[in-house]
Design an enzyme around this catalytic site. Structure first.
Site, PDB file in Angstrom:
ATOM      1  N   ARG A 172      43.038  43.581  37.379  1.00 46.57           N
ATOM      2  CA  ARG A 172      41.917  44.507  37.520  1.00 46.57           C
ATOM      3  C   ARG A 172      42.044  45.287  38.828  1.00 46.57           C
ATOM      4  O   ARG A 172      42.484  44.734  39.846  1.00 46.57           O
ATOM      5  CB  ARG A 172      40.584  43.758  37.532  1.00 46.57           C
ATOM      6  CG  ARG A 172      40.316  42.967  36.282  1.00 46.57           C
ATOM      7  CD  ARG A 172      39.055  42.143  36.392  1.00 46.57           C
ATOM      8  NE  ARG A 172      39.176  41.121  37.423  1.00 46.57           N
ATOM      9  CZ  ARG A 172      38.312  40.129  37.621  1.00 46.57           C
ATOM     10  NH1 ARG A 172      37.231  40.041  36.856  1.00 46.57           N
ATOM     11  NH2 ARG A 172      38.492  39.246  38.565  1.00 46.57           N
ATOM     12  N   GLU A 193      28.472  33.999  36.129  1.00 50.48           N
ATOM     13  CA  GLU A 193      29.303  34.181  34.933  1.00 50.48           C
ATOM     14  C   GLU A 193      28.480  34.189  33.652  1.00 50.48           C
ATOM     15  O   GLU A 193      27.444  33.543  33.562  1.00 50.48           O
ATOM     16  CB  GLU A 193      30.360  33.077  34.858  1.00 50.48           C
ATOM     17  CG  GLU A 193      31.330  33.069  36.034  1.00 50.48           C
ATOM     18  CD  GLU A 193      32.111  34.349  36.196  1.00 50.48           C
ATOM     19  OE1 GLU A 193      32.523  34.950  35.172  1.00 50.48           O
ATOM     20  OE2 GLU A 193      32.301  34.779  37.343  1.00 50.48           O
ATOM     21  N   ARG A 226      37.043  45.527  39.213  1.00 51.87           N
ATOM     22  CA  ARG A 226      36.290  44.396  39.779  1.00 51.87           C
ATOM     23  C   ARG A 226      35.743  44.838  41.119  1.00 51.87           C
ATOM     24  O   ARG A 226      36.470  45.358  41.953  1.00 51.87           O
ATOM     25  CB  ARG A 226      37.226  43.199  39.933  1.00 51.87           C
ATOM     26  CG  ARG A 226      36.671  42.007  40.721  1.00 51.87           C
ATOM     27  CD  ARG A 226      35.503  41.357  39.982  1.00 51.87           C
ATOM     28  NE  ARG A 226      35.193  40.030  40.459  1.00 51.87           N
ATOM     29  CZ  ARG A 226      34.488  39.761  41.549  1.00 51.87           C
ATOM     30  NH1 ARG A 226      34.040  40.709  42.314  1.00 51.87           N
ATOM     31  NH2 ARG A 226      34.240  38.507  41.874  1.00 51.87           N
TER      32      ARG A 226
END
Length: 180
Positions: free
Chosen positions: A121, A77, A69
């Protein structure tokens, strides 16, 4: 494909090329702590296997697959049927801009302060080399108007560059700042 989608993709590709050209032309005037560097940035080398969206990629790192990320930005999104959410404006274009820069590329993963987010992440500043220069991917995405600069303390090392890039995109009405 619909004509509108083809036009949007063409516009996005032209925009990404223009951003890359501006970054390349201005690279000699940039600070070594900014979004371009001649020497490889510190961090792990990895190969991009897949672009998930405008701010998340999957890389091969030391023989394992990792989700990464980007630190300091937030992309619109994409639709998620399982979660029952619809795509946000410019979500697909942000993913496409990211993919246009990174699909299959070798990258450097620069750590800020935190190692991982709550989803597991890796949190990293991602750099890609082009024409002998290293470029901060999040900064180029922000400059194209594909993502929004967003500070996530304590990971703030590159906030200034990201905010400047977003500000220029906003003033020019680029990407999501002109189309959403």
């Amino acid at each position: 494909m619909r004509v509108e989608r083809l036009l949007a993709i063409g516009l996005l590709l032209a925009l990404a090329a223009a951003v890359a050209l501006v970054a390349w032309l201005g690279s000699e005037q940039r600070s070594p702590t900014g979004g371009t560097a001649e020497a490889a940035p510190s961090g792990d080398s990895a190969v991009v296997e897949r672009v998930i969206d405008g701010d998340t990629i999957v890389v091969e790192l030391d023989g394992r697959r990792e989700r990464v990320r980007y630190v300091g930005v937030d992309a619109p999104e994409l639709a998620n049927r399982e979660a029952g959410t619809v795509a946000e404006c410019w979500g697909e274009e942000a993913r496409d801009a990211n993919a246009g820069m990174l699909d299959g590329a070798e990258v450097r993963l620069e750590r800020d302060t935190s190692d991982r987010d709550r989803f597991g992440r890796l949190l990293r500043h991602v750099w890609v080399a082009r024409s002998g220069q290293w470029h901060l991917v999040a900064e180029e995405l922000a400059a194209a108007g594909a993502v929004e600069a967003r500070s996530y303390p304590p990971d703030t090392r590159r906030d200034d560059e990201l905010e400047r890039a977003e500000g220029a995109a906003r003033r020019a009405g680029l990407g999501l700042w002109g189309g959403c």
